[in-house]
Write an enzyme that holds these catalytic residues in place. Structure first.
Site, PDB file in Angstrom:
ATOM      1  N   LYS A 146      12.579  36.818  15.395  1.00  9.17           N
ATOM      2  CA  LYS A 146      12.384  38.274  15.247  1.00  9.17           C
ATOM      3  C   LYS A 146      11.296  38.785  16.195  1.00  9.17           C
ATOM      4  CE  LYS A 146      11.264  38.138  10.894  1.00  9.17           C
ATOM      5  NZ  LYS A 146      11.441  36.702  10.667  1.00  9.17           N
ATOM      6  N   ARG A 202       6.061  25.982  17.637  1.00 12.88           N
ATOM      7  CA  ARG A 202       5.517  27.313  17.972  1.00 12.88           C
ATOM      8  C   ARG A 202       4.004  27.274  18.198  1.00 12.88           C
ATOM      9  NH1 ARG A 202       6.608  32.555  14.440  1.00 12.88           N
ATOM     10  NH2 ARG A 202       5.738  31.325  12.753  1.00 12.88           N
ATOM     11  N   ARG A 227      11.546  43.408   3.230  1.00 17.00           N
ATOM     12  CA  ARG A 227      11.901  42.010   2.959  1.00 17.00           C
ATOM     13  C   ARG A 227      12.402  41.803   1.544  1.00 17.00           C
ATOM     14  NH1 ARG A 227       8.861  37.457   6.243  1.00 17.00           N
ATOM     15  NH2 ARG A 227       8.105  38.865   7.784  1.00 17.00           N
TER      16      ARG A 227
HETATM   17  P1  AP5 Z   1       5.835  37.022   9.638  1.00 15.57           P
HETATM   18  O1  AP5 Z   1       4.737  36.905  10.605  1.00 15.57           O
HETATM   19  O2  AP5 Z   1       6.761  38.175   9.731  1.00 15.57           O
HETATM   20  O3  AP5 Z   1       6.626  35.654   9.666  1.00 15.57           O
HETATM   21  P2  AP5 Z   1       8.155  35.289   9.535  1.00 15.57           P
HETATM   22  O4  AP5 Z   1       9.123  36.285   9.068  1.00 15.57           O
HETATM   23  O5  AP5 Z   1       8.073  34.051   8.722  1.00 15.57           O
HETATM   24  O6  AP5 Z   1       8.598  35.135  10.971  1.00 15.57           O
HETATM   25  P3  AP5 Z   1       7.871  34.400  12.090  1.00 15.57           P
HETATM   26  O7  AP5 Z   1       6.815  35.258  12.720  1.00 15.57           O
HETATM   27  O8  AP5 Z   1       7.409  33.033  11.596  1.00 15.57           O
HETATM   28  O9  AP5 Z   1       9.041  34.071  13.083  1.00 15.57           O
HETATM   29  P4  AP5 Z   1       9.933  35.037  13.990  1.00 15.57           P
HETATM   30  O10 AP5 Z   1      11.259  35.252  13.367  1.00 15.57           O
HETATM   31  O11 AP5 Z   1       9.159  36.223  14.449  1.00 15.57           O
HETATM   32  O12 AP5 Z   1      10.162  34.007  15.177  1.00 15.57           O
HETATM   33  P5  AP5 Z   1       9.440  33.892  16.607  1.00 15.57           P
HETATM   34  O13 AP5 Z   1       9.941  34.990  17.494  1.00 15.57           O
HETATM   35  O14 AP5 Z   1       7.954  33.714  16.463  1.00 15.57           O
HETATM   36  O15 AP5 Z   1       5.275  37.018   8.144  1.00 15.57           O
HETATM   37  C1  AP5 Z   1       4.328  36.034   7.728  1.00 15.57           C
HETATM   38  C2  AP5 Z   1       4.086  36.173   6.245  1.00 15.57           C
HETATM   39  O16 AP5 Z   1       3.550  37.487   5.935  1.00 15.57           O
HETATM   40  C3  AP5 Z   1       5.324  36.052   5.334  1.00 15.57           C
HETATM   41  O17 AP5 Z   1       5.650  34.712   5.063  1.00 15.57           O
HETATM   42  C4  AP5 Z   1       4.840  36.816   4.083  1.00 15.57           C
HETATM   43  O18 AP5 Z   1       3.998  36.022   3.306  1.00 15.57           O
HETATM   44  C5  AP5 Z   1       4.027  37.955   4.679  1.00 15.57           C
HETATM   45  N1  AP5 Z   1       4.846  39.166   4.882  1.00 15.57           N
HETATM   46  C6  AP5 Z   1       5.240  39.701   6.084  1.00 15.57           C
HETATM   47  N2  AP5 Z   1       6.002  40.807   5.894  1.00 15.57           N
HETATM   48  C7  AP5 Z   1       6.101  40.976   4.539  1.00 15.57           C
HETATM   49  C8  AP5 Z   1       6.779  41.924   3.726  1.00 15.57           C
HETATM   50  N3  AP5 Z   1       7.520  42.925   4.254  1.00 15.57           N
HETATM   51  N4  AP5 Z   1       6.661  41.794   2.380  1.00 15.57           N
HETATM   52  C9  AP5 Z   1       5.937  40.810   1.824  1.00 15.57           C
HETATM   53  N5  AP5 Z   1       5.274  39.863   2.552  1.00 15.57           N
HETATM   54  C10 AP5 Z   1       5.350  39.953   3.893  1.00 15.57           C
HETATM   55  O19 AP5 Z   1      10.111  32.522  17.103  1.00 15.57           O
HETATM   56  C11 AP5 Z   1       9.766  31.288  16.503  1.00 15.57           C
HETATM   57  C12 AP5 Z   1       9.587  30.214  17.602  1.00 15.57           C
HETATM   58  O20 AP5 Z   1      10.833  29.921  18.217  1.00 15.57           O
HETATM   59  C13 AP5 Z   1       8.667  30.649  18.745  1.00 15.57           C
HETATM   60  O21 AP5 Z   1       7.924  29.540  19.158  1.00 15.57           O
HETATM   61  C14 AP5 Z   1       9.619  31.116  19.852  1.00 15.57           C
HETATM   62  O22 AP5 Z   1       9.080  30.968  21.152  1.00 15.57           O
HETATM   63  C15 AP5 Z   1      10.827  30.224  19.616  1.00 15.57           C
HETATM   64  N6  AP5 Z   1      12.121  30.872  19.880  1.00 15.57           N
HETATM   65  C16 AP5 Z   1      12.474  32.131  19.536  1.00 15.57           C
HETATM   66  N7  AP5 Z   1      13.754  32.369  19.880  1.00 15.57           N
HETATM   67  C17 AP5 Z   1      14.236  31.215  20.421  1.00 15.57           C
HETATM   68  C18 AP5 Z   1      15.493  30.822  20.968  1.00 15.57           C
HETATM   69  N8  AP5 Z   1      16.537  31.629  21.000  1.00 15.57           N
HETATM   70  N9  AP5 Z   1      15.631  29.575  21.436  1.00 15.57           N
HETATM   71  C19 AP5 Z   1      14.579  28.715  21.392  1.00 15.57           C
HETATM   72  N10 AP5 Z   1      13.362  29.029  20.918  1.00 15.57           N
HETATM   73  C20 AP5 Z   1      13.175  30.263  20.414  1.00 15.57           C
END
Ligand code: AP5
Length: 210
Positions: free
Chosen positions: A13, A123, A88
């Site tokens: 995302k 990551r 969410r």
């Molecule tokens: P948040 O920071 O939003 O974490 P998340 O949803 O768990 O998502 P991430 O940031 O971990 O991953 P992402 O999908 O953005 O992936 P990324 O692009 O980094 O939230 C953290 C916490 O906050 C939650 O657990 C909760 O506790 C709380 N929270 C947040 N919002 C909330 C809400 N609305 N209500 C209640 N609580 C809330 O990519 C991941 C990795 O993969 C990176 O290293 C990237 O370089 C790599 N990558 C990405 N795409 C690809 C691809 N196509 N191929 C290969 N590698 C890739």
């Protein structure tokens, strides 16, 4: 454009929100980034958020809805935004729907759990600006340093394998039902995540612009 990105933790995302923000010239709003900033600044919100985030659980709805109500009032939201991480839960979606904000599209980015566990294991995040890298898929130009601000790269505290498993459980139980919720509202489009970031970006733009 007012867009919601819906996907499991680690599906990409944040990576796609960054691309879409540049493509459409609108801000990307990451609730995770807002919460992590509050944690690092030691605010009251940060203290509460840390307990939930470190357990892989969601912050209580009333708190999150209040945070976003304030965020939507800021000037940069006037011409649209990309929501990375909100809503969410059905309760958060209902609160958004009851506000005067009209959502144009909801993009569901599909990635399986196994791929997610592998991705989050590699990551790296900039401790200063929050930019995201990967040990294999998106390496920084200088090892351990952020390309954008030169900040130090590190592993997010909630990327430990046991917390990732808990975050995935939370996603399937509380966030996944939003896919049907928005499909029924006629707002949903779907893109399949690919193994390369550039290919995923292409699929995302094709889904949004179909
Ligand atoms: P948040 O920071 O939003 O974490 P998340 O949803 O768990 O998502 P991430 O940031 O971990 O991953 P992402 O999908 O953005 O992936 P990324 O692009 O980094 O939230 C953290 C916490 O906050 C939650 O657990 C909760 O506790 C709380 N929270 C947040 N919002 C909330 C809400 N609305 N209500 C209640 N609580 C809330 O990519 C991941 C990795 O993969 C990176 O290293 C990237 O370089 C790599 N990558 C990405 N795409 C690809 C691809 N196509 N191929 C290969 N590698 C890739």
């Amino acid at each position: 454009m007012r867009l919601i990105l819906l996907a499991a933790p680690g599906a990409g995302k944040g990576t796609q929100a960054e691309m879409l923000s540049e493509h459409y010239g609108i801000p990307s709003i990451s609730t995770g980034a807002i919460l992590r900033k509050n944690i690092s600044e030691g605010t009251e919100l940060g203290k509460i958020a840390a307990e939930y985030i470190n357990d892989g659980k969601l912050i209580p709805d009333d708190l999150m809805i209040k945070v976003m109500d304030e965020r939507f009032k800021q000037d940069d939201c006037k011409n649209g935004f990309i929501l990375d991480g909100f809503p969410r839960t059905i309760a958060q979606a209902e609160a958004l729907s009851a506000s005067d904000i009209v959502i144009d599209k909801v993009l569901s980015l599909e990635v399986d759990d196994e791929t997610i566990v592998e991705r989050l294991g590699g990551r790296l995040e900039c401790k200063s600006c929050g930019a995201t890298y990967h040990t294999e898929h998106r390496t920084p130009k200088i090892e351990g340093k952020c390309d954008k601000c030169g900040g130090e790269l590190g592993v997010r505290s909630d990327d430990k394998p046991e917390t990732v498993r808990e975050r995935l459980k939370t996603y399937h139980a509380q966030t996944e039902p939003l896919i049907e919720y928005y499909r029924e509202k006629g707002l949903l489009c779907v893109a399949k995540g690919r193994s390369e970031i550039a290919d995923t970006s292409k699929a995302v733009l094709e889904a949004l612009e179909a």
